[in-house]
Design an enzyme around this catalytic site. Sequence first.
Site, PDB file in Angstrom:
ATOM      1  N   CYS A   8       0.863  -1.184   0.000  1.00  0.00           N
ATOM      2  CA  CYS A   8       0.000   0.000   0.000  1.00  0.00           C
ATOM      3  C   CYS A   8       0.901   1.236   0.000  1.00  0.00           C
ATOM      4  CB  CYS A   8      -0.985  -0.021   1.165  1.00  0.00           C
ATOM      5  SG  CYS A   8      -0.237   0.009   2.810  1.00  0.00           S
ATOM      6  N   ARG A  14      -3.452  -0.582   5.363  1.00  0.00           N
ATOM      7  CA  ARG A  14      -4.043  -1.680   4.587  1.00  0.00           C
ATOM      8  C   ARG A  14      -3.127  -2.894   4.452  1.00  0.00           C
ATOM      9  NH1 ARG A  14      -5.259   2.156  -0.356  1.00  0.00           N
ATOM     10  NH2 ARG A  14      -3.352   3.024   0.548  1.00  0.00           N
ATOM     11  N   ASP A 122      -8.265   3.966   0.907  1.00  0.00           N
ATOM     12  CA  ASP A 122      -7.296   4.330   1.939  1.00  0.00           C
ATOM     13  C   ASP A 122      -8.059   4.822   3.172  1.00  0.00           C
ATOM     14  OD1 ASP A 122      -5.374   5.433   3.523  1.00  0.00           O
ATOM     15  OD2 ASP A 122      -4.339   6.477   1.893  1.00  0.00           O
TER      16      ASP A 122
HETATM   17  P1  4NP Z   1      -1.837   2.856   4.016  1.00  0.00           P
HETATM   18  O1  4NP Z   1      -2.482   4.200   4.551  1.00  0.00           O
HETATM   19  O2  4NP Z   1      -1.257   3.165   2.656  1.00  0.00           O
HETATM   20  O3  4NP Z   1      -3.015   1.917   3.924  1.00  0.00           O
HETATM   21  O4  4NP Z   1      -0.810   2.428   5.026  1.00  0.00           O
HETATM   22  C1  4NP Z   1      -1.757   5.398   4.696  1.00  0.00           C
HETATM   23  C2  4NP Z   1      -0.933   5.567   5.776  1.00  0.00           C
HETATM   24  C3  4NP Z   1      -0.249   6.746   5.944  1.00  0.00           C
HETATM   25  C4  4NP Z   1      -0.394   7.755   5.013  1.00  0.00           C
HETATM   26  C5  4NP Z   1      -1.215   7.582   3.911  1.00  0.00           C
HETATM   27  C6  4NP Z   1      -1.900   6.383   3.752  1.00  0.00           C
HETATM   28  N1  4NP Z   1       0.302   8.966   5.194  1.00  0.00           N
HETATM   29  O5  4NP Z   1       0.082   9.895   4.382  1.00  0.00           O
HETATM   30  O6  4NP Z   1       1.101   9.083   6.137  1.00  0.00           O
END
Ligand code: 4NP
Length: 149
Positions: A8, A14, A122
Amino acid sequence: MTKILMVCLGNICRSPLAEGILKSKLPNDNFIVDSAGTANYHINHPPDKRSIAVAKQYGLDISHLKGRQFSVSDFDAFDVIYVMDESNYDNVNALTRNDDDSAKVKFILNEIYPNQNYNVPDPYYGGDEGFTNVYNMLNEACSIIAKTL
Ligand code: 4NP
């Protein structure tokens, strides 16, 4: 040995959930399941508290996982690379070196909805219900993956 990588953006919401869910459905001895983020924001960070909580609700402990960034060497280390959304797909695809690399990159929800390229949303900026929704999608996809392997 079959090696599967979940990818991800941040590797805290995720993909660690996907890693924990798929691991719970496969025997340890013949499979390696790992996860990574395309971004470098959360290297060595544990999963988001809300991912840890929803996993715990379903009997899974993902609290020990640590964030890491996807790298080109992952194309050599893994057989299948499941991405959560279109932007992950584009980021990973941009690093491919050849057709073998490209063939490894798949949308995880295509396991449920073949060829649709749907996104696992997300959940980072939303509420707890987003995490339950993501859990349910990933659980369904991982059940199919585990049955197919
Ligand atoms: P992930 O979600 O891609 O599902 O782990 C996110 C976690 C952190 C961030 C964006 C999406 N961030 O911008 O820090």
